[in-house]
Design a protein around this motif. Structure first.
Motif, PDB file in Angstrom:
ATOM      1  N   GLU A 173     -11.350   4.756  -7.130  1.00 12.44           N
ATOM      2  CA  GLU A 173     -10.301   3.907  -6.565  1.00 12.44           C
ATOM      3  C   GLU A 173     -10.562   2.417  -6.809  1.00 12.44           C
ATOM      4  O   GLU A 173      -9.697   1.590  -6.538  1.00 12.44           O
ATOM      5  CB  GLU A 173     -10.183   4.157  -5.052  1.00 12.44           C
ATOM      6  CG  GLU A 173      -9.710   5.567  -4.704  1.00 12.44           C
ATOM      7  CD  GLU A 173      -9.733   5.826  -3.213  1.00 12.44           C
ATOM      8  OE1 GLU A 173     -10.191   4.939  -2.450  1.00 12.44           O
ATOM      9  OE2 GLU A 173      -9.302   6.903  -2.792  1.00 12.44           O
ATOM     10  N   LEU A 174     -11.745   2.070  -7.322  1.00 12.97           N
ATOM     11  CA  LEU A 174     -12.051   0.675  -7.610  1.00 12.97           C
ATOM     12  C   LEU A 174     -11.192   0.169  -8.761  1.00 12.97           C
ATOM     13  O   LEU A 174     -10.879   0.907  -9.698  1.00 12.97           O
ATOM     14  CB  LEU A 174     -13.530   0.515  -7.973  1.00 12.97           C
ATOM     15  CG  LEU A 174     -14.546   0.724  -6.850  1.00 12.97           C
ATOM     16  CD1 LEU A 174     -15.951   0.755  -7.418  1.00 12.97           C
ATOM     17  CD2 LEU A 174     -14.424  -0.363  -5.796  1.00 12.97           C
ATOM     18  N   SER A 175     -10.852  -1.106  -8.690  1.00 14.27           N
ATOM     19  CA  SER A 175     -10.058  -1.744  -9.736  1.00 14.27           C
ATOM     20  C   SER A 175     -10.970  -2.620 -10.587  1.00 14.27           C
ATOM     21  O   SER A 175     -11.678  -3.486 -10.056  1.00 14.27           O
ATOM     22  CB  SER A 175      -8.946  -2.596  -9.107  1.00 14.27           C
ATOM     23  OG  SER A 175      -8.268  -3.337 -10.094  1.00 14.27           O
ATOM     24  N   PHE A 176     -10.958  -2.379 -11.904  1.00 15.25           N
ATOM     25  CA  PHE A 176     -11.785  -3.156 -12.821  1.00 15.25           C
ATOM     26  C   PHE A 176     -10.900  -4.038 -13.696  1.00 15.25           C
ATOM     27  O   PHE A 176      -9.817  -3.633 -14.103  1.00 15.25           O
ATOM     28  CB  PHE A 176     -12.624  -2.224 -13.710  1.00 15.25           C
ATOM     29  CG  PHE A 176     -13.755  -1.552 -12.989  1.00 15.25           C
ATOM     30  CD1 PHE A 176     -15.045  -2.038 -13.068  1.00 15.25           C
ATOM     31  CD2 PHE A 176     -13.521  -0.424 -12.210  1.00 15.25           C
ATOM     32  CE1 PHE A 176     -16.082  -1.422 -12.388  1.00 15.25           C
ATOM     33  CE2 PHE A 176     -14.549   0.206 -11.530  1.00 15.25           C
ATOM     34  CZ  PHE A 176     -15.840  -0.297 -11.626  1.00 15.25           C
ATOM     35  N   LYS A 177     -11.388  -5.253 -13.981  1.00 11.10           N
ATOM     36  CA  LYS A 177     -10.657  -6.176 -14.845  1.00 11.10           C
ATOM     37  C   LYS A 177     -10.745  -5.681 -16.295  1.00 11.10           C
ATOM     38  O   LYS A 177     -11.844  -5.494 -16.820  1.00 11.10           O
ATOM     39  CB  LYS A 177     -11.231  -7.587 -14.720  1.00 11.10           C
ATOM     40  CG  LYS A 177     -11.001  -8.223 -13.353  1.00 11.10           C
ATOM     41  CD  LYS A 177     -11.701  -9.563 -13.226  1.00 11.10           C
ATOM     42  CE  LYS A 177     -13.191  -9.391 -13.058  1.00 11.10           C
ATOM     43  NZ  LYS A 177     -13.891 -10.671 -12.820  1.00 11.10           N
ATOM     44  N   VAL A 178      -9.603  -5.487 -16.917  1.00  9.41           N
ATOM     45  CA  VAL A 178      -9.591  -4.923 -18.266  1.00  9.41           C
ATOM     46  C   VAL A 178      -9.066  -5.895 -19.312  1.00  9.41           C
ATOM     47  O   VAL A 178      -9.134  -5.607 -20.503  1.00  9.41           O
ATOM     48  CB  VAL A 178      -8.747  -3.626 -18.312  1.00  9.41           C
ATOM     49  CG1 VAL A 178      -9.384  -2.549 -17.456  1.00  9.41           C
ATOM     50  CG2 VAL A 178      -7.318  -3.891 -17.856  1.00  9.41           C
ATOM     51  N   HIS A 179      -8.554  -7.040 -18.908  1.00  7.33           N
ATOM     52  CA  HIS A 179      -7.956  -7.979 -19.861  1.00  7.33           C
ATOM     53  C   HIS A 179      -8.781  -9.243 -20.035  1.00  7.33           C
ATOM     54  O   HIS A 179      -8.299 -10.226 -20.596  1.00  7.33           O
ATOM     55  CB  HIS A 179      -6.533  -8.346 -19.418  1.00  7.33           C
ATOM     56  CG  HIS A 179      -5.598  -7.183 -19.375  1.00  7.33           C
ATOM     57  ND1 HIS A 179      -5.408  -6.352 -20.456  1.00  7.33           N
ATOM     58  CD2 HIS A 179      -4.813  -6.688 -18.378  1.00  7.33           C
ATOM     59  CE1 HIS A 179      -4.540  -5.392 -20.130  1.00  7.33           C
ATOM     60  NE2 HIS A 179      -4.177  -5.574 -18.881  1.00  7.33           N
TER      61      HIS A 179
END
Length: 394
Positions: free
Chosen positions: A375-381
């Motif tokens: 459920e963690l959100s990772f920066k992809v950009h």
């Protein structure tokens, strides 16, 4: 160049290598790929090959014909070639000679006490606010910013502005935004250098003041070097702290092992530095001449991506490499590079990580994730990635 697969590789589990990357690694140490913008490149994934090529003068960041060079993405910082092809080696040597004294062991040791004070203050605020908390906003982000501000002589109250510019500059999908962020950051550096000169303060007070007082260093060069350090000196450490917390809390028994035995902080930091970086990609280099890599011919001008994450998960060097393990036998990970381009900020990053995890495990021994890892959100950009938020409870 043969037909190829394209970056970025799909990574369903942030704690496991991208399945396609793992399949490529099993085939060999070098692979024809397409970058995220569709340009041809070579991806090097073998530990021995990446380590050797990091210190190989046949590769560089500059390109003889930069307009025709393959790009990794739209970032103005690392998306394409950097520097002058004819003078790259001399320019790199000059830059390192200017910056290395500011990161001497003596200066770094003197800074440790301040890192400890800053960390303790942030943890005081975290404890007073109580759970739940976002550890990214409470610690992982503000600490490296505060440390690099003190080291460079950048006003901490400007952090919201320069953070906005560094995030824009790191954008790998929007070149206009990245170029604008980089330009704003450089202009800010120019104003900062001018202000330090005008006030006539202590020329040895901080890195930017010392650069500005160095013979032969122009205001523009001092501003450029200072802002490069500002970007590199906090972005990567923000990511390392966040990912380190995730790995320690998600891997069974590892957080508790560190709580029970603080002497393992050093090995824990090295494992934190080794473990992430599993999505594919790499450090961009351009072939300055024709060369062979593991029996594959690479032509002058072609883009070669040195995948540090893949190299750090080469099972020929690291047994069961996808397991996060504080008891892993010591082996030299490549997260800070190798050779002539080894990261000059590595000692500072290690200090910050050691202090953070020593204090966190002491003061918050029952810390745990506030959500499931998936459920963690990772920066992809952005260039450095890492968790966008880090919910925790204790």
């Amino acid at each position: 160049m043969p037909e190829s697969v394209q970056l970025p590789f799909e990574q369903p589990d942030p704690m496991r290598p991208a399945p396609l990357l793992r399949r490529l690694q099993h085939r060999g140490p070098i692979h024809a790929i397409r970058t995220a913008v569709g340009d041809p490149a070579w991806l090097v994934t073998g530990y021995d090959e990446v380590r050797a090529l990091l210190d190989d003068d046949r590769l560089g960041r500059a390109h003889r014909d930069p307009e025709r060079a393959s790009r990794t993405g739209e970032s103005a910082l690392f998306g394409g070639p950097m520097g002058e092809f004819a003078t790259e080696r001399a320019d790199h040597g000059r830059t390192r000679s200017l910056l290395q004294p500011h990161f001497s062991p003596k200066r770094m040791r003197a800074l440790r006490g301040r890192v400890e004070q800053l960390t303790a203050g942030l943890l005081d605020e975290l404890e007073a606010a109580g759970p739940p908390a976002d550890l990214h906003a409470a610690l992982a982000l503000p600490l490296p910013i505060a440390v690099i501000c003190e080291l460079l002589g950048v006003p901490y109250e400007d952090r919201a502005r320069f953070r906005q510019w560094t995030q824009a500059a790191a954008d790998v999908t929007d070149r206009a935004r990245s170029e604008q962020g980089l330009a704003e950051l450089f202009c800010y550096g120019q104003r900062l250098v001018a202000r330090k000169r005008d006030t006539g303060g202590d020329p040895d007070a901080d890195v930017i003041s010392r650069l500005a007082a160095t013979d032969g260093v122009s205001d523009d060069e001092a501003a450029s070097l200072g802002m490069l350090l500002l970007f590199a000196g906090h972005e990567t450490t923000v990511t390392a702290i966040g990912e380190g917390v995730v790995w320690l809390l998600a891997a069974p028994g590892q957080w508790q092992a560190l709580v029970e035995d603080p002497s393992r902080i050093g090995p824990a930091v090295e494992e934190i530095l080794r473990a992430p970086g599993l999505g594919g990609g790499g450090i961009p280099r351009y072939a300055r001449t024709d060369l062979d890599i593991a029996g594959v011919h690479v032509s002058e001008g072609e883009l070669v991506l040195l995948d540090l994450g893949a190299a750090n998960h080469d099972d020929a060097v690291f047994a069961d490499p996808d397991r996060f393990d504080l008891d892993r036998p010591a082996a030299a990970h490549l997260s800070f590079g190798h050779g002539a381009r080894y990261c000059i900020g590595a000692p500072l990053a290690r200090i910050e990580l050691e202090v953070v995890f020593a204090q966190l495990t002491t003061r918050f021994p029952t810390l745990r994730l506030g959500c499931a890892v998936e459920e963690l959100s990772f920066k992809v950009h952005t260039l450095t990635g890492g968790p966008a938020e880090l919910p925790v409870i204790w």
